[in-house]
Design a protein around this motif. Structure first.
Motif, short mmCIF file in Angstrom:
data_model
loop_
_atom_site.label_atom_id
_atom_site.label_comp_id
_atom_site.label_asym_id
_atom_site.label_seq_id
_atom_site.Cartn_x
_atom_site.Cartn_y
_atom_site.Cartn_z
N ALA A 21 4.70 -6.95 18.10
CA ALA A 21 3.35 -6.42 17.92
C ALA A 21 3.16 -5.11 18.68
O ALA A 21 2.55 -4.16 18.14
CB ALA A 21 2.34 -7.46 18.40
N PHE A 22 3.67 -5.04 19.90
CA PHE A 22 3.51 -3.82 20.67
C PHE A 22 4.29 -2.66 20.05
O PHE A 22 3.96 -1.49 20.27
CB PHE A 22 3.97 -4.05 22.11
N GLY A 23 5.32 -2.99 19.25
CA GLY A 23 6.07 -1.93 18.58
C GLY A 23 5.27 -1.16 17.56
O GLY A 23 5.72 -0.09 17.11
N LEU A 24 4.09 -1.65 17.19
CA LEU A 24 3.23 -0.89 16.28
C LEU A 24 2.51 0.25 16.98
O LEU A 24 1.98 1.15 16.31
CB LEU A 24 2.18 -1.82 15.65
N VAL B 88 5.83 3.63 12.54
CA VAL B 88 4.71 3.20 11.69
C VAL B 88 4.15 4.39 10.91
O VAL B 88 3.85 4.29 9.72
CB VAL B 88 3.61 2.53 12.54
N ASP B 89 4.01 5.52 11.56
CA ASP B 89 3.50 6.73 10.91
C ASP B 89 4.40 7.14 9.75
O ASP B 89 3.93 7.47 8.66
CB ASP B 89 3.40 7.85 11.95
N VAL B 90 5.71 7.12 9.99
CA VAL B 90 6.67 7.48 8.94
C VAL B 90 6.60 6.48 7.78
O VAL B 90 6.63 6.86 6.60
CB VAL B 90 8.10 7.52 9.54
N TRP B 91 6.46 5.20 8.10
CA TRP B 91 6.41 4.16 7.07
C TRP B 91 5.18 4.32 6.18
O TRP B 91 5.26 4.25 4.96
CB TRP B 91 6.44 2.79 7.74
N LEU B 92 4.02 4.53 6.79
CA LEU B 92 2.78 4.60 6.02
C LEU B 92 2.68 5.90 5.23
O LEU B 92 2.04 5.92 4.16
CB LEU B 92 1.58 4.46 6.96
N LYS B 93 3.25 6.99 5.73
CA LYS B 93 3.20 8.26 5.00
C LYS B 93 4.26 8.36 3.92
O LYS B 93 4.27 9.33 3.16
CB LYS B 93 3.36 9.43 5.98
#
Length: 458
Positions: free
Chosen positions: A139-142, A176-181
């Protein structure tokens, strides 16, 4: 009957008339002119197209980096997790040193609190599966790794929030930023992905529910570079370092260059010495910038003992590089002033110095300002000389004086381009290029404004 001489001669072919010859030559000339204009127009269009492709690719990659994935959580500062004593206050009769030691001990205890657990509990409110005991690290990895600093700074500033539920915005991790974009192929096998399957699922779910939003990346301008948390790495240190160097260039190169140009153009005798100086100035303007970096490392660092990575050294090196440009531009501006201005001033009794500073120089100021600011803008984008004086070192602080270690915008672009997390820092690099181009365009716009501001007609 006798034949005449004319009748005996063979028939001669009729030659073209002069009008036909002129028309033929004009047609050939017009075709050549049309071909030359077409080639020139084609070259311009090709150049504009290539520049458009370059800027288009930079904008396409860089603009998304100004928005960053951010988690908006309702975080409860659980007193069972933040198990610390109340913030100490200085007691009557307690020395300042003892109170300082007590305060430092309280701050260290505050930083040792399990901030990861607070973040996990906040995420679990929206994603219950993240609340499992073995999912704390997942969870903290987000969240960006140094966002816990924001939490203990909030408690340090206001210990009264312990026990309260407060809305906080935490920057998501770069993965997370790379994944969502969509900067990484989601169809890649899991062993090539940067997020675990749980993190991928939670990221999509939180983004769909509006918990993760794309907020303006203010950290790009308010934070310094970071190796531990790439998501919060910023350009503040590089921007301040570049501004310091440009101030040094404007203080050193511009006055010296203008004064040298005035002397060489208006007062220096025309002999072999001045001819040699002019040739050397023109040659220095064509010397590769890396040579000035070698000169700066040898003179300012090794001989004078100035510190590595200091804006003062960078500013002096860039001043040496900019000086020939300022001199050449200033001399051209002086030459553009009509000789009649000088002659009229001298004719009414002004001395050569008065004619220069009261009549010629005010008319040459617009051109001098333009040349000086263009030279400063060119120096702003130089990278090679700064690498040789050590400004490629990792500096995670904002310089407060020109002698402090610092980075610079072009060097920061160079460092980010080589970062191993290419999916994230490729767009960050383009964003840094846009910032650098913005500063350079601002300087050039200022040059145009100053030129029109001081322009005089004669």
């Amino acid at each position: 009957m006798a034949t005449t001489t004319t009748d005996a001669l063979p028939a001669m072919p009729q030659s073209k008339s002069n009008r036909e010859l002129v028309a033929s030559k004009l047609g050939k000339r017009h075709r050549s002119e049309t071909m030359f204009k077409s080639m020139g127009l084609g070259a311009i269009l090709i150049g504009i197209s290539l520049v458009g492709i370059l800027f288009g690719s930079i904008l396409y990659k860089g603009i998304p980096a100004f928005w960053q994935a951010t988690l908006h959580l309702n975080l409860t500062f659980d007193p069972e997790i933040i198990d610390i004593d109340p913030r100490p206050t200085q007691q009557p009769g307690q020395s300042a040193a003892d109170f300082h030691d007590e305060l430092l001990s309280w701050q260290r205890a505050l930083r040792r609190a399990k901030w990861d657990s607070l973040i996990q509990a906040a995420i679990a409110k929206d994603v219950p599966a993240a609340g499992a005991p073995d999912m704390r690290r997942t969870a903290f990895g987000l969240v960006a790794s140094n966002e816990r600093v924001k939490l203990w700074e909030m408690v340090e500033k206001d210990p009264g929030i312990i026990g309260q539920t407060v809305p906080v915005a935490l920057v998501a991790s770069e993965n997370v930023d790379v994944w969502l974009k969509g900067n990484i192929d989601r169809d890649l096998p899991q062993r090539f992905q940067q997020l675990s399957e749980e993190q991928q699922k939670w990221s999509d779910e939180l983004y769909k529910d509006g918990v993760i939003r794309m907020d303006f990346a203010s950290s790009l301008f308010t934070n310094v570079d970071s190796r531990s948390s790439g998501a919060t790495a910023g350009l503040l240190g590089a921007i301040v370092g570049s501004v310091m160097m440009m101030l040094i260039v404007m203080v050193v190169a511009v006055p010296v260059g203008v004064m040298a140009a005035i002397y060489l153009e208006e007062f220096a005798p025309k002999n072999r010495v001045t001819d040699l100086i002019e040739v050397n100035i023109n040659n220095l303007a064509a010397v590769p910038s890396i040579v000035f970096g070698l000169l700066g490392a040898a003179v300012f660092i090794n001989f004078f003992g100035l510190p590595l990575s200091a804006p003062l050294v960078g500013g002096l090196v860039l001043s040496l590089m900019t000086l020939p440009t300022v001199i050449i531009a200033s001399r051209a501006a002086l030459r553009a002033v009509p000789p009649s201005i000088r002659q009229a001033a001298l004719g009414i009794g002004a001395s050569p110095t008065q004619a220069m500073f009261h009549h010629t120089l005010p008319l040459a100021v617009p051109g001098m300002l333009t040349g000086a600011i263009i030279g400063v803008a060119q120096a702003l984008g130089e990278t090679a000389p700064l690498l040789l004086i050590g400004m490629n070192a990792f500096v995670a602080s904002v310089p407060s004086t020109p002698l402090d270690q610092s980075s610079a915008l072009p060097v920061q672009i160079y460092l980010w381009q080589g970062n191993e997390n290419r999916n994230f820092f490729e767009s960050r690099t383009s964003a840094a290029i846009l910032v650098l181009l913005g500063v350079m365009i601002t300087l050039n716009a200022f040059a145009i404004f100053m030129r029109h501001r001081f322009e005089r007609r004669w």
